[in-house]
Scaffold this motif. Structure first.
Motif, mmCIF file in Angstrom:
data_model
loop_
_atom_site.group_PDB
_atom_site.id
_atom_site.type_symbol
_atom_site.label_atom_id
_atom_site.label_comp_id
_atom_site.label_asym_id
_atom_site.label_seq_id
_atom_site.Cartn_x
_atom_site.Cartn_y
_atom_site.Cartn_z
ATOM 1 N N TYR A 390 0.838 -1.212 0.000
ATOM 2 C CA TYR A 390 0.000 0.000 0.000
ATOM 3 C C TYR A 390 0.866 1.252 0.000
ATOM 4 O O TYR A 390 0.656 2.173 -0.805
ATOM 5 N N MET A 391 1.846 1.290 0.884
ATOM 6 C CA MET A 391 2.690 2.485 0.974
ATOM 7 C C MET A 391 3.468 2.701 -0.321
ATOM 8 O O MET A 391 3.587 3.829 -0.807
ATOM 9 N N GLN A 392 3.974 1.626 -0.897
ATOM 10 C CA GLN A 392 4.734 1.744 -2.138
ATOM 11 C C GLN A 392 3.832 2.161 -3.301
ATOM 12 O O GLN A 392 4.253 2.908 -4.190
ATOM 13 N N SER A 393 2.598 1.688 -3.307
ATOM 14 C CA SER A 393 1.683 2.051 -4.397
ATOM 15 C C SER A 393 1.311 3.525 -4.323
ATOM 16 O O SER A 393 1.166 4.189 -5.360
ATOM 17 N N VAL A 394 1.159 4.045 -3.116
ATOM 18 C CA VAL A 394 0.871 5.475 -2.953
ATOM 19 C C VAL A 394 2.044 6.304 -3.476
ATOM 20 O O VAL A 394 1.871 7.272 -4.225
ATOM 21 N N LYS A 395 3.259 5.913 -3.092
ATOM 22 C CA LYS A 395 4.448 6.636 -3.545
ATOM 23 C C LYS A 395 4.606 6.534 -5.055
ATOM 24 O O LYS A 395 4.965 7.508 -5.726
ATOM 25 N N TRP A 396 4.329 5.341 -5.611
ATOM 26 C CA TRP A 396 4.481 5.141 -7.053
ATOM 27 C C TRP A 396 3.508 6.022 -7.820
ATOM 28 O O TRP A 396 3.888 6.682 -8.792
ATOM 29 N N ALA A 397 2.237 6.026 -7.416
ATOM 30 C CA ALA A 397 1.230 6.823 -8.117
ATOM 31 C C ALA A 397 1.570 8.307 -8.043
ATOM 32 O O ALA A 397 1.427 9.048 -9.023
ATOM 33 N N THR A 398 2.045 8.755 -6.882
ATOM 34 C CA THR A 398 2.416 10.161 -6.719
ATOM 35 C C THR A 398 3.620 10.513 -7.585
ATOM 36 O O THR A 398 3.631 11.540 -8.263
ATOM 37 N N ALA A 399 4.629 9.646 -7.582
ATOM 38 C CA ALA A 399 5.831 9.898 -8.384
ATOM 39 C C ALA A 399 5.516 9.872 -9.877
ATOM 40 O O ALA A 399 6.029 10.683 -10.649
ATOM 41 N N PHE A 400 4.656 8.950 -10.278
ATOM 42 C CA PHE A 400 4.293 8.848 -11.687
ATOM 43 C C PHE A 400 3.582 10.115 -12.145
ATOM 44 O O PHE A 400 3.857 10.659 -13.219
ATOM 45 N N GLU A 401 2.686 10.602 -11.295
ATOM 46 C CA GLU A 401 1.961 11.838 -11.622
ATOM 47 C C GLU A 401 2.927 13.007 -11.775
ATOM 48 O O GLU A 401 2.817 13.804 -12.710
ATOM 49 N N ARG A 402 3.881 13.104 -10.861
ATOM 50 C CA ARG A 402 4.848 14.214 -10.927
ATOM 51 C C ARG A 402 5.705 14.116 -12.174
ATOM 52 O O ARG A 402 6.016 15.128 -12.823
ATOM 53 N N THR A 403 6.104 12.904 -12.535
ATOM 54 C CA THR A 403 6.935 12.718 -13.720
ATOM 55 C C THR A 403 6.191 13.147 -14.979
ATOM 56 O O THR A 403 6.734 13.856 -15.831
ATOM 57 N N MET A 404 4.927 12.749 -15.075
ATOM 58 C CA MET A 404 4.159 13.098 -16.259
ATOM 59 C C MET A 404 3.866 14.583 -16.312
ATOM 60 O O MET A 404 3.907 15.200 -17.372
#
Length: 409
Positions: A390-404
């Motif tokens: 869960y924690m990693q998925s939250v970080k991944w989604a946030t990082a992906f959004e920032r990258t895009m």
């Protein structure tokens, strides 16, 4: 020891996420009798603010943290920078002189204060001048009563937040009543129940999803679809050229861009861009949640005792909010996609291994720890693996959004 935490988005009138309420429980079973409100707050602060210095779970947005009476009297918030979080004064707090002194001091030192599950009463009147946000549970206090209170107190910088808003009708009623912020899962449901035709961007999304659901991506078909949409074409080229580091010449053709990405990155690009492209009147947090669920489900597959592939799990999580994104019944949308029966059964009925996985993701989003515990057991998962995923998925989604976003997508 693991910190069990979920987050619930808080949106403004434009349906933009401005923060998250952080919900703590002591373990997935939520049945430990020895933990009290003070311990729950302290552990949440230590695990998410103290050690790291910032709360990564909120993706840079403000966290709303519950504080019980004793924590406020002891001035616990003063241990943290005033911008760290918004202090929620629990409804169980006694509105006595001691609490008022603490609230006045926190206000004077620049902390943002909110009254949680507020029930208007004379005892709380003297607190209101020092409060920034008042939260009403619209399940407990009728919206009409809230509207009357808001009209009488809509002065200065005082804001009002409606909790447990479950559908679009309630959102509009709360909006009209004068609420500034909204909390609940109203954005996870289709806003229009009647059948609507898909918009051009929605049709493009479905066509692209059809391609990434295939065992092998047909680059020619993807190129053909993207080429018909100017905005999507621009986003693709901007994204790919933003990834370049050493390449001398920029990529200028769609086919070249698609091949450069490769199949896996192309799936991820379409995953992020296609639906967000159709989100004109939707909160970004809705799509972020579908990304988060997709990653959460995929991460748990290697740990669970189920025979499914990671991509199936990813698509199950991703498409769990497709009806909300495109305002169409889920069953009708799924008929347009070449998905396996296992994925369709999971999405429509939450049956089978993928269905249990999806049920686990949804329950974690809502901090329904009883269901989380049952699903964890059914999948033969370790508690620590679920927390980490869960924690990693939250970080991944946030990082992906920032990258895009960085690449103008």
């Amino acid at each position: 020891m693991y910190s069990y935490l979920a987050r619930q988005p808080i949106l403004n009138k434009d349906k933009v996420t401005i923060g998250y309420e952080l919900l703590f429980r002591d373990g997935p079973e939520n049945s430990f009798p020895n933990i009290c409100d003070e311990e729950a707050t302290n552990r949440l602060l230590i695990d998410n603010f103290f050690s790291s210095g910032s709360n990564q779970v909120t993706g840079g947005k403000r966290g709303f943290v519950n504080f019980p009476h004793a924590s406020l009297i002891q001035r616990v918030p003063l241990m943290f920078p005033k911008q760290s979080f918004i202090i929620e004064i629990l409804e169980s707090c006694e509105p006595n002189d001691e609490l008022l002194e603490a609230i006045i001091e926190l206000n004077q030192k620049g902390y943002t204060l909110a009254l949680d599950d507020f029930n208007p009463s004379p005892e709380w009147n003297r607190f209101i001048p020092y409060i920034h946000i008042i939260k009403f549970d619209i399940r407990q206090t009728p919206i009409e009563k809230c509207a009357l209170f808001i009209r009488r107190h809509k002065i200065g910088k005082l804001k009002f937040l409606a909790e447990k808003v479950e559908n679009h009708e309630e959102f509009m009623a709360a909006y009209d009543a004068g609420f500034d912020f909204f909390q609940g899962y109203f954005f996870s449901k289709p806003e229009m129940m009647q059948r609507r035709s898909l918009t051009p961007s929605g049709l493009t999304t479905i066509r692209l999803y059809q391609e990434i659901c295939q065992p092998e991506v047909d680059y020619n078909k993807v190129e053909e679809i993207i080429a018909t949409d100017v905005s999507l074409s621009y986003k693709l080229l901007r994204h790919v050229n933003g990834m370049l580091i050493t390449r001398a010449k920029p990529i200028s053709s769609f086919k070249q861009a698609l091949v450069y990405l490769g199949e896996e990155k192309l799936r991820r690009f379409i995953t992020f861009v296609a639906a967000s492209h159709a989100l004109e009147n939707k909160p970004q947090s809705l799509y972020n949640l579908s990304l988060q669920r997709a990653q959460f489900c995929e991460r748990l597959v290697p740990k669970a005792s189920i025979k499914v592939c990671g991509n199936q799990a990813f698509l199950t999580g991703l498409f769990s909010l497709l009806d909300s994104l495109l305002d169409q019944p889920l069953e009708e949308l799924l008929r347009l996609l070449p998905l396996s029966d296992d994925i369709k059964s999971a999405l429509i009925e939450q049956k089978g291994p993928l269905g249990i996985l999806l049920k686990l993701a949804v329950a974690y989003d809502k901090a329904d720890w009883d269901v989380v515990a049952r699903c964890t057991t059914a999948l033969k998962l370790n508690e620590s693996d679920v927390v980490d995923a869960y924690m990693q998925s939250v970080k991944w989604a946030t990082a992906f959004e920032r990258t895009m976003t960085k690449n103008d997508v």
